[in-house]
Design an enzyme around this catalytic site. Structure first.
Site, PDB file in Angstrom:
ATOM      1  N   ASP A   1      11.508  -2.443  -6.282  1.00  0.00           N
ATOM      2  CA  ASP A   1      12.850  -4.298  -6.272  1.00  0.00           C
ATOM      3  C   ASP A   1      12.831  -4.446  -7.644  1.00  0.00           C
ATOM      4  OD1 ASP A   1      12.928  -4.224  -3.844  1.00  0.00           O
ATOM      5  OD2 ASP A   1      11.194  -5.148  -3.058  1.00  0.00           O
TER       6      ASP A   1
ATOM      7  N   HIS B   1       2.158  -2.155  -5.947  1.00  0.00           N
ATOM      8  CA  HIS B   1       2.164  -2.362  -4.759  1.00  0.00           C
ATOM      9  C   HIS B   1       0.730  -1.196  -3.988  1.00  0.00           C
ATOM     10  CE1 HIS B   1       3.855   1.023  -1.415  1.00  0.00           C
ATOM     11  NE2 HIS B   1       4.866  -0.077  -1.917  1.00  0.00           N
TER      12      HIS B   1
ATOM     13  N   HIS C   1       8.012  -8.858   0.287  1.00  0.00           N
ATOM     14  CA  HIS C   1       7.972  -7.126   0.883  1.00  0.00           C
ATOM     15  C   HIS C   1       9.567  -7.704   0.695  1.00  0.00           C
ATOM     16  CE1 HIS C   1       8.412  -3.560   3.421  1.00  0.00           C
ATOM     17  NE2 HIS C   1       8.360  -4.156   4.809  1.00  0.00           N
TER      18      HIS C   1
HETATM   19  N1  CMC Z   1       1.644  -9.594 -10.310  1.00  0.00           N
HETATM   20  C1  CMC Z   1       0.415 -10.092 -10.399  1.00  0.00           C
HETATM   21  N2  CMC Z   1      -0.481  -9.790 -10.277  1.00  0.00           N
HETATM   22  C2  CMC Z   1      -0.624  -9.044  -8.984  1.00  0.00           C
HETATM   23  C3  CMC Z   1       0.975  -8.271  -8.435  1.00  0.00           C
HETATM   24  C4  CMC Z   1       2.029  -8.692  -9.559  1.00  0.00           C
HETATM   25  N3  CMC Z   1       3.576  -8.926  -8.962  1.00  0.00           N
HETATM   26  N4  CMC Z   1       0.623  -7.999  -7.491  1.00  0.00           N
HETATM   27  C5  CMC Z   1      -0.782  -7.762  -7.417  1.00  0.00           C
HETATM   28  N5  CMC Z   1      -1.115  -8.252  -8.510  1.00  0.00           N
HETATM   29  C6  CMC Z   1      -2.860  -7.909  -9.345  1.00  0.00           C
HETATM   30  C7  CMC Z   1      -3.712  -9.301  -7.548  1.00  0.00           C
HETATM   31  O1  CMC Z   1      -3.718 -10.952  -8.043  1.00  0.00           O
HETATM   32  C8  CMC Z   1      -4.342  -9.154  -7.794  1.00  0.00           C
HETATM   33  O2  CMC Z   1      -5.591  -9.336  -8.485  1.00  0.00           O
HETATM   34  P1  CMC Z   1      -7.444  -9.433  -8.362  1.00  0.00           P
HETATM   35  O3  CMC Z   1      -7.598  -8.239  -8.334  1.00  0.00           O
HETATM   36  O4  CMC Z   1      -7.519  -9.790  -9.653  1.00  0.00           O
HETATM   37  O5  CMC Z   1      -7.078 -10.208  -7.870  1.00  0.00           O
HETATM   38  C9  CMC Z   1      -4.350  -7.578  -7.943  1.00  0.00           C
HETATM   39  O6  CMC Z   1      -3.281  -6.741  -8.494  1.00  0.00           O
HETATM   40  C10 CMC Z   1      -4.173  -6.287  -6.607  1.00  0.00           C
HETATM   41  O7  CMC Z   1      -3.112  -6.703  -5.538  1.00  0.00           O
HETATM   42  P2  CMC Z   1      -2.925  -7.171  -4.408  1.00  0.00           P
HETATM   43  O8  CMC Z   1      -2.524  -9.059  -3.891  1.00  0.00           O
HETATM   44  O9  CMC Z   1      -4.550  -7.516  -3.295  1.00  0.00           O
HETATM   45  O10 CMC Z   1      -2.718  -6.140  -3.700  1.00  0.00           O
HETATM   46  P3  CMC Z   1      -2.320  -5.756  -1.911  1.00  0.00           P
HETATM   47  O11 CMC Z   1      -1.740  -4.399  -2.709  1.00  0.00           O
HETATM   48  O12 CMC Z   1      -1.844  -6.574  -2.004  1.00  0.00           O
HETATM   49  O13 CMC Z   1       0.266  -6.135  -2.741  1.00  0.00           O
HETATM   50  C11 CMC Z   1       1.992  -6.651  -3.323  1.00  0.00           C
HETATM   51  C12 CMC Z   1       0.692  -5.504  -2.607  1.00  0.00           C
HETATM   52  C13 CMC Z   1       3.126  -5.483  -3.029  1.00  0.00           C
HETATM   53  C14 CMC Z   1       1.917  -7.530  -2.040  1.00  0.00           C
HETATM   54  C15 CMC Z   1       1.571  -7.134  -4.733  1.00  0.00           C
HETATM   55  O14 CMC Z   1       1.464  -6.758  -5.329  1.00  0.00           O
HETATM   56  C16 CMC Z   1       2.951  -8.201  -5.094  1.00  0.00           C
HETATM   57  O15 CMC Z   1       2.804  -9.385  -4.783  1.00  0.00           O
HETATM   58  N6  CMC Z   1       3.842  -7.712  -5.738  1.00  0.00           N
HETATM   59  C17 CMC Z   1       5.095  -8.621  -6.205  1.00  0.00           C
HETATM   60  C18 CMC Z   1       5.888  -8.616  -5.257  1.00  0.00           C
HETATM   61  C19 CMC Z   1       6.461  -7.235  -4.929  1.00  0.00           C
HETATM   62  O16 CMC Z   1       7.281  -6.777  -5.937  1.00  0.00           O
HETATM   63  N7  CMC Z   1       7.134  -6.559  -3.479  1.00  0.00           N
HETATM   64  C20 CMC Z   1       8.129  -5.325  -3.362  1.00  0.00           C
HETATM   65  C21 CMC Z   1       6.996  -4.163  -2.822  1.00  0.00           C
HETATM   66  S1  CMC Z   1       7.818  -2.563  -2.794  1.00  0.00           S
HETATM   67  C22 CMC Z   1       8.890  -2.959  -2.069  1.00  0.00           C
HETATM   68  C23 CMC Z   1       8.219  -3.256  -0.776  1.00  0.00           C
HETATM   69  O17 CMC Z   1       8.105  -1.802  -0.550  1.00  0.00           O
HETATM   70  O18 CMC Z   1       8.496  -3.778  -0.119  1.00  0.00           O
END
Ligand code: CMC
Length: 436
Positions: A370, A314, A275
């Site tokens: 971010d 996201h 986050h």
């Molecule tokens: N790098 C590599 N793969 C990713 C990433 C990433 N940053 N984000 C998502 N994925 C992949 C994930 O492995 C999954 O693949 P598969 O379906 O093959 O297993 C797919 O994309 C869907 O990801 P998810 O984790 O199920 O998606 P989510 O909605 O649960 O997670 C998130 C959202 C923001 C936590 C995630 O994208 C992430 O960890 N990003 C990196 C951390 C980040 O930049 N966070 C800041 C978010 S914006 C500011 C805020 O609001 O806090």
């Protein structure tokens, strides 16, 4: 109802194949059905009834809200109906704060009064500095902030009266005003520098920069480009509807805890690297990559799921995060003053390669807020430990707007989800010496 019946408009017909029974439930505004309408679905009269199962709230509307609108597919973000692009270009952080907290843009006199009240609530009780003194020299600024905000609740015990709108408004003013002070105190402590107290003649962001960076001079004049850039970053971070920390704020607030305690909890939720801690994680990642030539190997590692590309992806945005686009432009303006951050080249190349790779395209992974913000913070002179704090200061407004809306919402009660129990039951206790 017979199988041929189409049901009335704006209803959903559910057929339970276990019993052959059909149920008609209303479809409400926003294409939602009430989860409680599922409870009538039972096999036997004494069953509990059906629930929906939704780990991580991926498809559950937790509230109705009129604060912030996001269209994740089209990259649209609006605060109270105003597009983020217009607010970032034409408004100020305190004007946007008023908008988020009150629902409408202020008149000049309303804005003046709000700016005055926030300006005159910036001091914190001196004992807070003793509290900060108790931390280890290398304590993370976010940990210090969470403790300090939580401690504020003991200085304002009347804040417990959350049902009184006037009382709520006073606490809201205090929190918006004091967050930069606490953040600057934590930073100065970290650096071993004496505290600089708030100056009422300065703007919200100029005062913050003054408390952070004034050393050895009577007057500190921040560069207006940098002051404005920080204000824009604050506008962009002010709210983002029902994210992890806003939900935490609402959940804690639903027990009628005071807003300082609830906000400390929201900050703790923000602190995590998935986050608001992501901006810090992005900078550490860029440092680790170190050179553009190392990017292909890094991307391979991400594709092999050895790590994540921080600052990408996201839950809601499935296209370019509109905040990231504005931040990218702001970064260029900042670098004209501060000189180019060498990590920018790595970030730009990472983005270019990632946006061409099927792994990222097929998962709709684009830069989020971010990805570029940390580069600006670093150019402004902040250490990485301050990055999540710089997110928390403006997000305080969003948390408070969400909290206030929740308190005023007659439909809300104490938050209390259900579970699907999967553990053993009815076991008989065996004393330790007989367990073998
Ligand atoms: N790098 C590599 N793969 C990713 C990433 C990433 N940053 N984000 C998502 N994925 C992949 C994930 O492995 C999954 O693949 P598969 O379906 O093959 O297993 C797919 O994309 C869907 O990801 P998810 O984790 O199920 O998606 P989510 O909605 O649960 O997670 C998130 C959202 C923001 C936590 C995630 O994208 C992430 O960890 N990003 C990196 C951390 C980040 O930049 N966070 C800041 C978010 S914006 C500011 C805020 O609001 O806090």
């Amino acid at each position: 109802m017979s199988e041929e019946s189409a049901g009335t408009p704006d209803t959903l017909t559910i057929r339970d194949n276990r019993t052959g029974k059909e149920y008609e439930v209303p479809i409400l505004e926003g294409d939602v059905v009430r989860a409680m309408d599922l409870r009538q679905i039972k096999v036997n009269d004494d069953d509990f009834g059906m629930m929906s199962y939704d780990p991580a709230f991926s498809n559950t509307a937790f509230t109705r809200s009129n604060v912030t609108f996001i269209d994740g597919g089209n990259g649209i973000l609006e605060y109270r109906g105003y597009p983020i692009e217009q607010l970032a270009e034409r408004s100020s952080f305190l004007e946007v704060s008023y908008l988020l907290l009150k629902g409408d843009l202020p008149s000049q006199s309303e804005l003046d009064a709000f700016v005055h009240d926030v300006t005159y609530h910036t001091y914190v009780h001196e004992n807070i500095t003793d509290l900060l003194d108790a931390f280890r020299y290398d304590a993370h600024a976010m940990g210090m902030m969470i403790s300090a905000v939580s401690a504020l609740s003991t200085f304002y015990p009347e804040a417990k009266d959350v049902q009184d709108p006037h009382n709520r408004w006073i606490q809201i003013n205090r929190l918006v005003a004091k967050m930069p002070t606490l953040a600057a105190f934590a930073y100065r402590y970290h650096r071993g520098l004496p505290i600089v107290y708030p100056e009422n003649e300065l703007s919200y962001t100029a005062n913050f920069l003054n408390m952070l960076f004034r050393i050895g001079v009577k007057e500190y004049k921040p560069n207006p480009v940098l002051e404005r850039a920080l204000d824009v970053l604050f506008i962009l971070h002010a709210d983002h509807e029902q994210n992890c920390s806003a939900t935490t704020m609402r959940v804690i607030g639903s027990s009628e805890a005071d807003p300082y305690s609830a906000l400390a909890g929201a900050m703790a939720a923000l602190y995590g690297p998935l986050h608001g801690g992501a901006n810090e994680a992005v900078l550490r990642m860029l440092h680790r990559i170190g050179d553009v030539k190392n990017i292909p190997a890094f991307i391979e590692g991400v594709k092999n799921r050895e790590e994540r590309l921080m600052g990408f992806g996201h839950r809601v945005y499935k296209s370019y995060d509109p905040r990231a686009a504005i931040i990218k432009r702001t970064a260029e303006e900042v670098f004209e003053v501060t000189g180019r951050n060498p990590l920018l080249d790595i970030a730009l190349e990472l983005e270019r390669i990632a946006l061409e790779e099927d792994f990222f395209i097929s998962r709709n992974l684009y830069p989020n807020v971010d990805f570029y913000s940390g580069l600006i913070y670093q150019a402004l002179g902040f250490p990485v430990e301050m990055f999540p704090v710089l997110f928390a200061i403006p997000r305080t407004v969003g948390w408070l707007a969400q909290w206030q809306e929740m308190v005023e919402d007659d439909e809300q009660r104490i938050a209390r989800p259900r579970q699907v129990f999967t553990g053993p039951r009815q076991r008989t206790f065996v004393p330790v010496e007989e367990r073998g």
